[in-house]
Enzyme design. Structure first.
Site, short mmCIF file in Angstrom:
data_model
loop_
_atom_site.label_atom_id
_atom_site.label_comp_id
_atom_site.label_asym_id
_atom_site.label_seq_id
_atom_site.Cartn_x
_atom_site.Cartn_y
_atom_site.Cartn_z
NE ARG B 58 -3.03 -0.47 3.38
CZ ARG B 58 -4.25 -0.43 3.37
NH1 ARG B 58 -4.76 -1.55 2.56
NH2 ARG B 58 -5.09 0.65 3.59
CB THR B 59 3.80 2.44 2.23
OG1 THR B 59 2.64 2.39 3.55
CG2 THR B 59 4.16 3.67 2.54
CE LYS B 86 23.57 -10.56 -5.32
NZ LYS B 86 23.62 -9.67 -6.31
NE ARG B 108 7.22 0.74 5.50
CZ ARG B 108 5.63 0.66 5.32
NH1 ARG B 108 5.36 -0.61 5.14
NH2 ARG B 108 4.86 1.65 5.64
CG HIS B 136 4.52 5.19 8.66
ND1 HIS B 136 4.80 5.98 7.36
CD2 HIS B 136 3.74 4.25 8.06
CE1 HIS B 136 4.28 5.18 6.33
NE2 HIS B 136 3.64 4.15 6.74
#
Lengths: 426, 318
Positions: B58-59, B86, B108, B136
């Site tokens: 969604r974000t 890695k 994020r 957020h």
């Protein structure tokens, strides 16, 4: 050996609890007399102190030198140079290397390496359980014979009470000192900061200060059971103090230390996730810090150490939760401790009792005193000289100090080990 | 006072007037988004990279759409599948990306503070799309805009934030923002899901839903993350729903015109009753999604203006 005469110095005598102006004579590596009326031998090399301060060299308990295993972070040579520059004349080293120092063979390796390259005294501690795994005790007897001055699993808490009680009983039979990290392992698992307003604001996993109190309570119960000789490595919270006081009053053979970082910094210094302030246990609230300073003044807490823990840039340049814990401290221990002197919290003799006399006594070492016959392990310093710390000037291979860029007061002018200058002195 | 930030890392550094500036501009973008041709060239020529070290649909979609509607070149990087597997460190990843000259970096990350760390190493504008349990900010801004549009103001409101506060960056950003805008914030939830000393943030804490919801203007529900249920934070899903799930009975103690919000995705039947979530008279959950795109357009637009000014050598007015 030469004869040294320090003149025009302020002598900090932690045994007498006094600072006196006068002179100090060193003969054949030991202190041979002080006072104003010393008869000066013909061959003496005279060192004019210009009114600065002369104190017993610092005995720093719990220094991590990353040999064997991670010599790129710190070697005996670099740690020894850092110690000399910081006025530390004896490093009591930690066994939490890779592999852990848990056998007479690894201990002998460490002793040999230290003797070869370190300019200061190095006395090693050994692990209490094999691999610091908390399952089987190490060969405490052999390790004592090989020169271990204490036994500790460092920040690994032995959670199995049966294992710890047996190790303590066995250590007791050999009169061996055990050093423990008081912490409830369940509560503190994964924690990066102390729980409270700051942790909540930053959204970091946190441990309640109560975890330390639970650790100390558990350990004290086992000490009552076994009678072992025990030193708490770091007491950092107010809530742990009543338990410590009771244990001492009840006659248990117990002492306690704290770290210079918990004495001079608090949780808010972490600010915007500054990982150089990530130490173990995490920095505490200002109330806790004040309580610990108070406990030091009253002698409830016995020792101050740097808990020198080198970490390279890579292990610190990470998100806070993932970053490694620990800070280097050999070179900043004295100027940081002097903050407490300049703030009026502690006197110079009180500081050197906690940094030199008490640790030497507790770990069975000859230093920490200015009395006749004591080894001439000395630090000459100017407690007032101001400077701004640049971490790249440190002698340690790792530069992870929380004091980078901070205003400090107090500079080491010279450090002597057994009457020989290992830093400055010219 | 205008919006002076170089990055949008959290609500904490924002001045109330900056919050208002984002919302005011977002209002204009809401109008744009409702038109048939949803196009602006505010970010034309700029490159926006979305780096999501944690799964998000969604974000990420919201940021992507926001960038595209403003004419930016948008690239999504699924960081979970990439070089961090890695062994590349966050800083190396940041430096690598920085060398490609992005203008806006949307990040994020599962660890608190990771986005701050990254922002120190790059020379573009960084938007925090959620870091660990920390902040957020665009979620709080879109919630604020939703409230302001529904209630006609964003001050002197009684707002209850309910559920898993401890693990929620949404709750943290919201309580900071709503506090800055002078609202009364209540936190409602079991003590195991409350952060330590949260009462020192100028909020009221309730462990009983009906006490906490009494006479509030806004009920903000949080998602109960499934992994918390195994962590021993609550006894069971059904007890949680019984005590803390929002249903008609509990909502009845709030003001009659109270609105219901949820940042999504919802667990129907865990923290919220399905009929409440779908009640168009109470729930503004769909509006929140709509405001999300507009707020992100506004935030990126404002940051891009500051970025251009900084590159042109102009001082951003403080």
């Amino acid at each position: 050996m030469t004869t040294l005469l320090f003149t025009d110095v302020h002598l900090i005598d932690p045994e007498a609890g006094a600072v006196t102006h006068g002179a100090l004579l060193v003969k054949d590596g030991v202190i041979a007399g002080h006072g104003a009326e010393l008869s000066v031998p013909e061959d003496a090399q005279v060192i004019d102190g210009h009114g600065k301060y002369l104190a017993p060299g610092i005995v720093d308990i719990g220094v991590k030198v990353c040999e064997p295993g991670e010599r790129h972070k710190e070697s005996f040579k670099s740690a020894g140079q850092a110690a000399a520059a910081g006025g530390v004349t004896t490093m009591v080293t930690r066994p939490d290397t890779a592999p852990a120092i848990d056998s007479p063979e690894t201990l002998e390796f460490v002793t040999r390496r230290a003797n070869e390259v370190a300019p200061v005294n190095v006395v090693p501690m050994a692990a209490l359980t094999k691999g610091r795994q908390g399952r089987e005790m190490t060969e405490i007897g052999f390790l004592l014979d090989a020169g271990a001055v204490a036994f500790t699993d460092c920040d690994h808490v032995i959670s199995d009470n049966k294992v710890l009680s047996r190790a303590l009983s066995y250590a007791r039979s050999l009169n061996a000192l055990v050093m423990g990290h008081p912490q409830d392992p369940g509560l503190s698992e994964g924690a990066a900061v102390t729980s409270g307003k700051f942790a909540s604001l930053r959204g970091l996993p946190a441990v309640s200060p109560m975890a330390e109190r639970m650790g100390i309570d558990r350990d004290i119960a086992l000490l009552e059971m076994t009678g072992a000789k025990y030193h708490f490595d770091q007491i950092t919270t107010a809530r742990a103090l009543p338990a410590l006081e009771r244990a001492k009053k009840n006659g248990l053979d117990v002492t306690a230390g704290t770290s210079i970082h918990h004495l001079t910094l608090n949780e808010f210094d972490v600010a915007d996730y500054r990982t150089f302030f990530k130490v173990k246990p995490p920095l505490r609230s200002e109330d806790d810090r004040i309580a610990i300073v108070e406990a030091l003044r009253h002698g409830l807490i016995d020792t101050i150490s740097s808990f020198h823990t080198p970490q390279d840039e890579e292990s610190k340049r990470l998100p806070y939760e993932e970053a490694a814990s620990g800070a280097v401290g050999l070179e900043t221990l004295l100027p940081a401790a002097l903050r407490l002197y300049h703030s009026g919290d502690l006197t110079l003799p009180q500081l050197f009792r906690a940094m030199a006399l008490n640790p030497a006594k507790r770990f069975g070492l000859p230093g920490g005193r200015l009395g006749n016959g004591a080894p001439a392990d000395l630090v000459l310093f100017d407690p007032d000289a101001p400077f701004i710390l640049d971490r790249f000037t440190l002698h340690s291979k790792s530069k992870n100090t929380p004091f980078d860029g901070q205003r400090m007061q107090g500079k080491v002018l010279a450090t002597y080990v057994g009457g020989v200058a290992v830093f400055g002195g010219n | 006072m205008t919006f002076t930030q170089k990055h949008l890392l959290g609500i904490e550094p924002l001045h109330p007037s900056e919050i208002t500036a984002v919302m005011d501009l977002a209002d204009q973008y809401v109008a744009l988004n409702r038109r048939e041709v949803k196009r602006s060239d505010a970010l034309a020529g700029l490159t926006q990279i979305n780096m999501f070290f944690e799964n998000s649909t969604r974000t990420q979609a919201s940021f992507e759409l926001a960038g595209m509607r403003l004419g930016a070149d948008v690239m999504n990087m699924a960081m979970q599948a990439s070089s961090i597997k890695k062994g590349e460190t966050l800083i190396d990843t940041a430096l690598t990306l920085n060398a490609m000259h992005p203008d806006l970096l949307v990040v994020r990350h599962p660890h608190s503070g990771a986005v701050d760390l990254l922002a120190q190493k790059v020379n573009c504008a960084v938007l925090n799309a959620g870091d660990g349990r920390h902040e957020h900010p665009t979620q709080a801004l879109l919630d604020a805009l939703t409230i302001r549009r529904a209630k006609g103001r964003l001050h002197r409101l009684n707002i209850a934030i309910c559920g898993d506060i401890a693990h929620s960056r949404v709750a943290r950003s919201n309580l900071i923002l709503l506090g800055k805008m002078e609202n009364r914030v209540r936190l409602v939830g079991p003590p195991t899901l409350m952060p330590a000393q949260i009462d020192q943030f100028g909020v009221e804490v309730y462990h009983d839903m009906e006490e906490g919801l009494k006479d509030v203007d806004v009920v903000m529900m949080l998602r109960l993350q499934k992994e918390r249920m195994d962590g021993g934070f609550i006894p069971s899903e059904r007890e949680y729903y019984h005590r803390y799930g929002l249903d008609a009975e509990k909502l009845a103690v709030a003001k009659p015109d109270a609105i219901v919000m949820h940042p999504g995705p919802m667990n129907r039947g865990v923290e919220i009753d399905g009929t409440i979530a779908d009640d168009i008279n109470r729930s503004v959950i769909q509006e929140q999604v709509e405001m999300g795109v507009a707020v992100r357009m506004a935030a990126m637009d404002l940051l891009a203006r500051n970025l251009r000014d900084a590159r042109a050598g102009k001082e951003v007015m403080a």
